[in-house]
Design a protein around this motif. Sequence first.
Motif, PDB file in Angstrom:
ATOM      1  N   TYR A  46      -0.609   6.875  27.459  1.00 24.16           N
ATOM      2  CA  TYR A  46       0.514   6.643  27.945  1.00 24.16           C
ATOM      3  C   TYR A  46       1.263   8.304  28.007  1.00 24.16           C
ATOM      4  N   GLU A  47       1.925   8.537  29.109  1.00 24.81           N
ATOM      5  CA  GLU A  47       2.584   9.897  29.310  1.00 24.81           C
ATOM      6  C   GLU A  47       1.946  11.111  28.759  1.00 24.81           C
ATOM      7  N   GLN A  48       0.616  11.109  29.004  1.00 26.10           N
ATOM      8  CA  GLN A  48      -0.217  12.336  28.940  1.00 26.10           C
ATOM      9  C   GLN A  48      -0.586  12.539  27.374  1.00 26.10           C
ATOM     10  N   GLU A  49       0.589  12.541  26.683  1.00 24.16           N
ATOM     11  CA  GLU A  49       0.483  13.114  25.264  1.00 24.16           C
ATOM     12  C   GLU A  49       0.567  11.676  24.180  1.00 24.16           C
ATOM     13  N   PHE A  91      16.547  20.567  32.750  1.00 26.86           N
ATOM     14  CA  PHE A  91      16.922  20.088  31.609  1.00 26.86           C
ATOM     15  C   PHE A  91      15.738  19.764  30.489  1.00 26.86           C
ATOM     16  N   GLY A  92      14.607  20.472  30.934  1.00 25.84           N
ATOM     17  CA  GLY A  92      13.307  20.411  30.046  1.00 25.84           C
ATOM     18  C   GLY A  92      12.282  19.223  30.761  1.00 25.84           C
ATOM     19  N   ALA A  93      10.991  19.423  30.414  1.00 27.18           N
ATOM     20  CA  ALA A  93      10.186  18.478  30.593  1.00 27.18           C
ATOM     21  C   ALA A  93       9.919  18.341  32.442  1.00 27.18           C
ATOM     22  N   THR A  94      10.213  19.193  33.059  1.00 25.03           N
ATOM     23  CA  THR A  94      10.314  19.580  34.581  1.00 25.03           C
ATOM     24  C   THR A  94      11.557  18.575  35.076  1.00 25.03           C
ATOM     25  N   GLU A 154      20.527   7.650  29.539  1.00 23.36           N
ATOM     26  CA  GLU A 154      19.531   6.690  29.152  1.00 23.36           C
ATOM     27  C   GLU A 154      18.656   6.220  30.575  1.00 23.36           C
ATOM     28  N   ASP A 155      19.764   5.797  31.308  1.00 25.08           N
ATOM     29  CA  ASP A 155      19.071   5.288  32.754  1.00 25.08           C
ATOM     30  C   ASP A 155      18.130   6.119  33.202  1.00 25.08           C
ATOM     31  N   ARG A 180      14.396   4.768  31.794  1.00 23.69           N
ATOM     32  CA  ARG A 180      14.053   3.640  32.751  1.00 23.69           C
ATOM     33  C   ARG A 180      13.691   4.505  34.326  1.00 23.69           C
ATOM     34  N   ARG A 181      14.179   5.351  34.770  1.00 21.86           N
ATOM     35  CA  ARG A 181      13.837   6.083  35.997  1.00 21.86           C
ATOM     36  C   ARG A 181      12.749   6.763  35.751  1.00 21.86           C
ATOM     37  N   THR A 182      12.686   7.315  34.602  1.00 24.72           N
ATOM     38  CA  THR A 182      11.403   8.144  34.035  1.00 24.72           C
ATOM     39  C   THR A 182      11.367   7.722  32.606  1.00 24.72           C
ATOM     40  N   LYS A 183      10.122   8.209  31.832  1.00 21.65           N
ATOM     41  CA  LYS A 183      10.075   8.230  30.594  1.00 21.65           C
ATOM     42  C   LYS A 183       9.993   9.492  29.731  1.00 21.65           C
ATOM     43  N   LEU A 184      11.030  10.463  30.302  1.00 22.36           N
ATOM     44  CA  LEU A 184      10.820  11.772  29.926  1.00 22.36           C
ATOM     45  C   LEU A 184      11.655  11.958  28.567  1.00 22.36           C
ATOM     46  N   GLY A 185      12.283  10.719  28.059  1.00 22.24           N
ATOM     47  CA  GLY A 185      13.047  10.774  26.778  1.00 22.24           C
ATOM     48  C   GLY A 185      12.063  11.101  25.644  1.00 22.24           C
ATOM     49  N   LEU A 186      10.521  10.738  26.004  1.00 21.35           N
ATOM     50  CA  LEU A 186       9.726  10.943  24.883  1.00 21.35           C
ATOM     51  C   LEU A 186       9.568  12.779  24.694  1.00 21.35           C
ATOM     52  N   HIS A 187      10.076  13.406  25.570  1.00 20.77           N
ATOM     53  CA  HIS A 187       9.654  14.709  25.772  1.00 20.77           C
ATOM     54  C   HIS A 187      10.831  15.800  25.593  1.00 20.77           C
ATOM     55  N   LEU A 188      12.336  15.397  25.766  1.00 17.85           N
ATOM     56  CA  LEU A 188      13.189  16.075  25.491  1.00 17.85           C
ATOM     57  C   LEU A 188      14.028  16.107  24.124  1.00 17.85           C
TER      58      LEU A 188
END
Length: 525
Positions: A291-294, A471-474, A493-494, A498-506
């Motif tokens: 999941y999500e590379q990491e 904003f980080g994480a590309t 949050e959107d 939801r549109r991405t899962k970058l919340g795991l990285h910021l």
Amino acid sequence: MIRSQTLSDSPDVLDLVVIGGGINGCGIARDAVGRGLSVLLAEQGDLAGATSSASTKLFHGGLRYLEYFEFRLVREALIEREVLLRAMPHIAWPMRFVLPYHKAMRFDAETPTSRLLGWVMPWMKGRRPAWLIRLGLFLYDNLGGRKILPGTEKLDLQHVPEGGPLKEIFRTAYEYSDCWVQDSRLVALNARDAAARGVEVLTRTKVTEARVEEGVWTVTLSNGRSVKARALVNAAGPWAGDVIKGVLHRNTKDHVRLVRGSHIVTAKLFDHEKAYFFQGKDGRIIFAIPYEQEFTLIGTTDAEHSDPDVKPRCSEQERDYLCAFASEYFKRPVSPDDVVWTYSGVRPLYDDGARSATAATRDYVLVLDTGAGAPVLNVFGGKITTYRRLAESALEKLGAHLPMSGDWTAGVPLPGGDFPVDGVADLIADLRARHLFLTAPWAKRLVRSYGTEAAALLQGAEHAADLGEDFGATLSAREVDWLIAKEWARSAEDILWRRTKLGLHLDAGQVALLEAYVSAHVTLT
């Protein structure tokens, strides 16, 4: 004889109002507008804001449903895997699943298959012999007319990398195919395509009242607007029952059964790109998925959930259950300390009277109600894999009330999906050749999110700075602007969950900067 004109003949009356912006609502709206109908979709929150963003993120037939003899559902889902894969090769892709097996393993004896086996072979009660596993996988390989995905193979876990993370008791496994999908993006892209074809998509807009007047629905929206429609679709998911009673003022014998499914995300537990399918003594199964590379995604649970307005959360008991379940298979135990994130969603299943949440049907049920004087179609249940077929079935039921053209969505790509299933690597290479500042992971993420539209998103950018604030994480301001303008994103949050899962990285500071940016720019749209 000249028929007198009625309110239903008015050009100001829409053909269809769809309540609910999850995958079923957006899929139905897209299908309907493509058949020539005028459509409005109203979603009380964000697109995919509930069930459709909390799935295990698989296009799969449901291997375990074979034990419940749900052959029609499994066959339809298996056929759909490849139909959908061709239409969205950017956000969905093949994945191999490893099912470890040991002859001493014991399982729930209450499934229909287990009861039948216990009757025919009583000494096998609570066990699944290897031949039964092979038979199930043979059916899984062949029920759906598989063409793209490779078939099942037997693995010697002592001599392949997939055996490395597992306990040494597991020496044999069966490897089969299913597909991964970015569930929230699937919803957003269906909504985008629907809007491009003429659907009016309203997010953060609740349907508060719907009554029939002169054979037409009058629908009141939370933004103060009122619209008229010849038919309604209630695709409100967990709130479908509330809509029936509180909005439509209808009584029905059909009910929603709310079942909570929770997932945990840990730091990466293994280095290969295949997933694991684990079977438990209680009749449940769970997946452990890259999941999500990491990270590794583990889920799901089945627990009753009483109130759709109570936000589902992964309880400590569910977290500990998933950790213990995975630890039955992995050499290194999975502990709650390994968990970096959890999420939970409510499945709005059709209440078929099953004794347990696990046994409740995952098939969809569509109920057409014309008793109010105008049709409303209530949608119960469904799997993300079969959303397109559910939409076709929904429009077929409405066909007698809304003249329309025939099925059309099979094979029609979603935005950004107009390239071959095996064309991702070429798209990534082309994107990096055009924009030399892109790293390989950055380019892959963009292609896996936007497909051929990634080129339009980056158009004119020669340096990373050309994309605006980082904003980080590309995640750049250019991408955020795209999501606000084209995909109805209205909060951090959107975007992050939801549109991405970058919340795991910021980190928290980056999230705060993004929230401030989104708030400022949403007010300008």
